[in-house]
Design a protein around this motif. Sequence first.
Motif, PDB file in Angstrom:
ATOM      1  N   GLY A 192     -24.562 -28.020  14.714  1.00  0.00           N
ATOM      2  CA  GLY A 192     -24.451 -28.083  16.173  1.00  0.00           C
ATOM      3  C   GLY A 192     -23.283 -27.346  16.794  1.00  0.00           C
ATOM      4  N   HIS A 193     -22.606 -26.489  16.009  1.00  0.00           N
ATOM      5  CA  HIS A 193     -21.471 -25.751  16.562  1.00  0.00           C
ATOM      6  C   HIS A 193     -21.564 -24.258  16.220  1.00  0.00           C
ATOM      7  CE1 HIS A 193     -19.338 -29.301  17.915  1.00  0.00           C
ATOM      8  NE2 HIS A 193     -19.584 -29.873  16.750  1.00  0.00           N
ATOM      9  N   PRO A 194     -22.374 -23.503  16.980  1.00  0.00           N
ATOM     10  CA  PRO A 194     -22.498 -22.063  16.688  1.00  0.00           C
ATOM     11  C   PRO A 194     -21.129 -21.364  16.708  1.00  0.00           C
ATOM     12  CG  PRO A 194     -24.059 -22.739  18.388  1.00  0.00           C
ATOM     13  CD  PRO A 194     -23.165 -23.912  18.150  1.00  0.00           C
ATOM     14  N   VAL A 195     -20.997 -20.394  15.827  1.00  0.00           N
ATOM     15  CA  VAL A 195     -19.713 -19.687  15.673  1.00  0.00           C
ATOM     16  C   VAL A 195     -19.498 -18.683  16.799  1.00  0.00           C
ATOM     17  CG1 VAL A 195     -18.537 -17.975  14.219  1.00  0.00           C
ATOM     18  CG2 VAL A 195     -19.586 -19.972  13.174  1.00  0.00           C
ATOM     19  N   LYS A 196     -18.310 -18.705  17.373  1.00  0.00           N
ATOM     20  CA  LYS A 196     -17.938 -17.667  18.353  1.00  0.00           C
ATOM     21  C   LYS A 196     -17.172 -16.562  17.647  1.00  0.00           C
ATOM     22  CE  LYS A 196     -17.141 -20.350  22.554  1.00  0.00           C
ATOM     23  NZ  LYS A 196     -15.960 -20.750  23.319  1.00  0.00           N
ATOM     24  N   SER A 197     -16.268 -16.941  16.752  1.00  0.00           N
ATOM     25  CA  SER A 197     -15.568 -15.927  15.951  1.00  0.00           C
ATOM     26  C   SER A 197     -15.225 -16.525  14.595  1.00  0.00           C
ATOM     27  CB  SER A 197     -14.306 -15.439  16.659  1.00  0.00           C
ATOM     28  OG  SER A 197     -13.365 -16.475  16.725  1.00  0.00           O
ATOM     29  N   LEU A 198     -15.178 -15.617  13.606  1.00  0.00           N
ATOM     30  CA  LEU A 198     -14.978 -16.080  12.231  1.00  0.00           C
ATOM     31  C   LEU A 198     -14.003 -15.163  11.501  1.00  0.00           C
ATOM     32  CD1 LEU A 198     -15.929 -18.084  10.028  1.00  0.00           C
ATOM     33  CD2 LEU A 198     -17.773 -16.490   9.492  1.00  0.00           C
ATOM     34  N   GLN A 199     -13.093 -15.805  10.785  1.00  0.00           N
ATOM     35  CA  GLN A 199     -12.094 -15.033  10.027  1.00  0.00           C
ATOM     36  C   GLN A 199     -11.942 -15.654   8.632  1.00  0.00           C
ATOM     37  OE1 GLN A 199      -7.956 -15.610  11.135  1.00  0.00           O
ATOM     38  NE2 GLN A 199      -7.515 -13.445  10.816  1.00  0.00           N
ATOM     39  N   ARG A 200     -11.859 -14.803   7.602  1.00  0.00           N
ATOM     40  CA  ARG A 200     -11.544 -15.345   6.269  1.00  0.00           C
ATOM     41  C   ARG A 200     -10.036 -15.272   6.086  1.00  0.00           C
ATOM     42  NH1 ARG A 200     -15.153 -13.715   1.426  1.00  0.00           N
ATOM     43  NH2 ARG A 200     -14.145 -11.677   1.480  1.00  0.00           N
ATOM     44  N   VAL A 201      -9.430 -16.415   5.786  1.00  0.00           N
ATOM     45  CA  VAL A 201      -7.964 -16.456   5.706  1.00  0.00           C
ATOM     46  C   VAL A 201      -7.447 -16.582   4.276  1.00  0.00           C
ATOM     47  CG1 VAL A 201      -7.625 -17.303   8.056  1.00  0.00           C
ATOM     48  CG2 VAL A 201      -7.935 -18.948   6.190  1.00  0.00           C
ATOM     49  N   ALA A 202      -8.331 -16.856   3.326  1.00  0.00           N
ATOM     50  CA  ALA A 202      -7.886 -16.890   1.924  1.00  0.00           C
ATOM     51  C   ALA A 202      -9.059 -16.635   0.999  1.00  0.00           C
ATOM     52  CB  ALA A 202      -7.235 -18.223   1.586  1.00  0.00           C
ATOM     53  N   PHE A 203      -8.733 -16.034  -0.129  1.00  0.00           N
ATOM     54  CA  PHE A 203      -9.725 -15.787  -1.187  1.00  0.00           C
ATOM     55  C   PHE A 203      -9.074 -16.310  -2.462  1.00  0.00           C
ATOM     56  CE2 PHE A 203     -12.724 -14.178  -3.918  1.00  0.00           C
ATOM     57  CZ  PHE A 203     -13.616 -13.291  -3.357  1.00  0.00           C
ATOM     58  N   GLY A 204      -9.569 -17.417  -2.984  1.00  0.00           N
ATOM     59  CA  GLY A 204      -8.907 -18.057  -4.123  1.00  0.00           C
ATOM     60  C   GLY A 204      -7.464 -18.330  -3.754  1.00  0.00           C
ATOM     61  N   PRO A 205      -6.526 -17.976  -4.637  1.00  0.00           N
ATOM     62  CA  PRO A 205      -5.115 -18.266  -4.367  1.00  0.00           C
ATOM     63  C   PRO A 205      -4.465 -17.286  -3.387  1.00  0.00           C
ATOM     64  CG  PRO A 205      -5.351 -17.157  -6.473  1.00  0.00           C
ATOM     65  CD  PRO A 205      -6.741 -17.345  -5.949  1.00  0.00           C
ATOM     66  N   LEU A 206      -5.219 -16.250  -3.012  1.00  0.00           N
ATOM     67  CA  LEU A 206      -4.635 -15.182  -2.199  1.00  0.00           C
ATOM     68  C   LEU A 206      -4.818 -15.452  -0.706  1.00  0.00           C
ATOM     69  CD1 LEU A 206      -3.383 -12.492  -3.168  1.00  0.00           C
ATOM     70  CD2 LEU A 206      -5.518 -11.428  -2.440  1.00  0.00           C
ATOM     71  N   LYS A 207      -3.690 -15.476   0.015  1.00  0.00           N
ATOM     72  CA  LYS A 207      -3.757 -15.765   1.450  1.00  0.00           C
ATOM     73  C   LYS A 207      -3.673 -14.470   2.253  1.00  0.00           C
ATOM     74  CE  LYS A 207      -2.438 -20.483   1.375  1.00  0.00           C
ATOM     75  NZ  LYS A 207      -2.543 -20.637  -0.051  1.00  0.00           N
ATOM     76  N   LEU A 208      -4.310 -14.491   3.415  1.00  0.00           N
ATOM     77  CA  LEU A 208      -4.253 -13.316   4.298  1.00  0.00           C
ATOM     78  C   LEU A 208      -2.833 -13.172   4.841  1.00  0.00           C
ATOM     79  CD1 LEU A 208      -5.857 -11.114   5.847  1.00  0.00           C
ATOM     80  CD2 LEU A 208      -6.228 -12.791   7.643  1.00  0.00           C
ATOM     81  N   ASP A 209      -2.190 -12.023   4.558  1.00  0.00           N
ATOM     82  CA  ASP A 209      -0.822 -11.821   5.032  1.00  0.00           C
ATOM     83  C   ASP A 209      -0.674 -10.424   5.646  1.00  0.00           C
ATOM     84  OD1 ASP A 209      -1.026 -10.215   2.826  1.00  0.00           O
ATOM     85  OD2 ASP A 209       0.652 -11.058   1.723  1.00  0.00           O
ATOM     86  N   LEU A 210      -1.783  -9.910   6.185  1.00  0.00           N
ATOM     87  CA  LEU A 210      -1.790  -8.539   6.712  1.00  0.00           C
ATOM     88  C   LEU A 210      -2.255  -8.540   8.158  1.00  0.00           C
ATOM     89  CD1 LEU A 210      -3.732  -7.140   3.656  1.00  0.00           C
ATOM     90  CD2 LEU A 210      -1.452  -6.361   4.273  1.00  0.00           C
ATOM     91  N   GLY A 211      -1.741  -7.595   8.930  1.00  0.00           N
ATOM     92  CA  GLY A 211      -2.228  -7.424  10.296  1.00  0.00           C
ATOM     93  C   GLY A 211      -3.630  -6.829  10.273  1.00  0.00           C
ATOM     94  N   GLU A 212      -4.346  -6.953  11.399  1.00  0.00           N
ATOM     95  CA  GLU A 212      -5.726  -6.461  11.418  1.00  0.00           C
ATOM     96  C   GLU A 212      -5.786  -4.969  11.090  1.00  0.00           C
ATOM     97  OE1 GLU A 212      -8.258  -8.528  14.168  1.00  0.00           O
ATOM     98  OE2 GLU A 212      -9.237  -6.599  14.586  1.00  0.00           O
TER      99      GLU A 212
END
Length: 248
Positions: A192-212
């Motif tokens: 019941g909550h359609p997505v407006k925007s989606l971002q992946r912030v981690a893959f396994g132990p690796l966290k997103l630490d980069l600018g777009e």
Amino acid sequence: MRLSRYLAHGGISSRRGAEELIRDGRVTVAGEVVTDPARDVDEDSSVRFDGKQVRPVEQPVVIALNKPKGVVSTAKDTHDRPTVVTLIGAKRRLYPVGRLDADTTGLILLTDDGELANRLTHPRYGVPKTYRATVAKAPIKEEALERLRTGVELEDGMTAPAEAKRVAPDKIELIIREGKKRQVRRMLEEVGHPVKSLQRVAFGPLKLDLGEGAFRQLTKVEIERLRSTPGAFQQPKREAKRPPRKRR
Ligand code: URA
């Protein structure tokens, strides 16, 4: 690099073992026996072990990219849209590890190491992927979170239980260990909550630490961490056995 390291990279032995081989006089550099494991060498030094040329195995490359919107994560696009591969413009042939929708932003990996890519994407290894979504029809209801945690019925089957946390009235953090097509969008739509925007912030132990749009090469330590900690399941899950075929 040190001669002993060069031999280890070339798959001759461990670094310690290589030191012994060097001291035993079994290694030549440009035709001369060298007994110093610290001698500085490179690919052009003509290193031989027991007379055979030693070439160092190329180290795998893994790139982390913060994928912007509108960029596709296939190696080629039939509609001529920019791809993650063209964005990083690497000299080596690299392949995206799994997919993100063109509309999804965030962490995607690219590598030339097929085995690592398989470990990271095959559902049997259950590598967790963390997403942040902004959704419609806020506030997000507790009941929706519970359904996500239990598993959601999609047209191609039931999803495994996800970790779901409301981080703002219209924002949710979701950790899934599978990779069905548009899975997060479909799960959230279904509850019941359609997505407006989606971002992946981690893959396994690796966290997103980069600018777009930014990318960087992972360090050896990061690659090893990815390789050795693929999620909750160290051992591959057993696949269900097929029933034996009936004889006619
Ligand atoms: N789930 C989605 O719905 N989209 C993605 O890009 C990744 C996971």
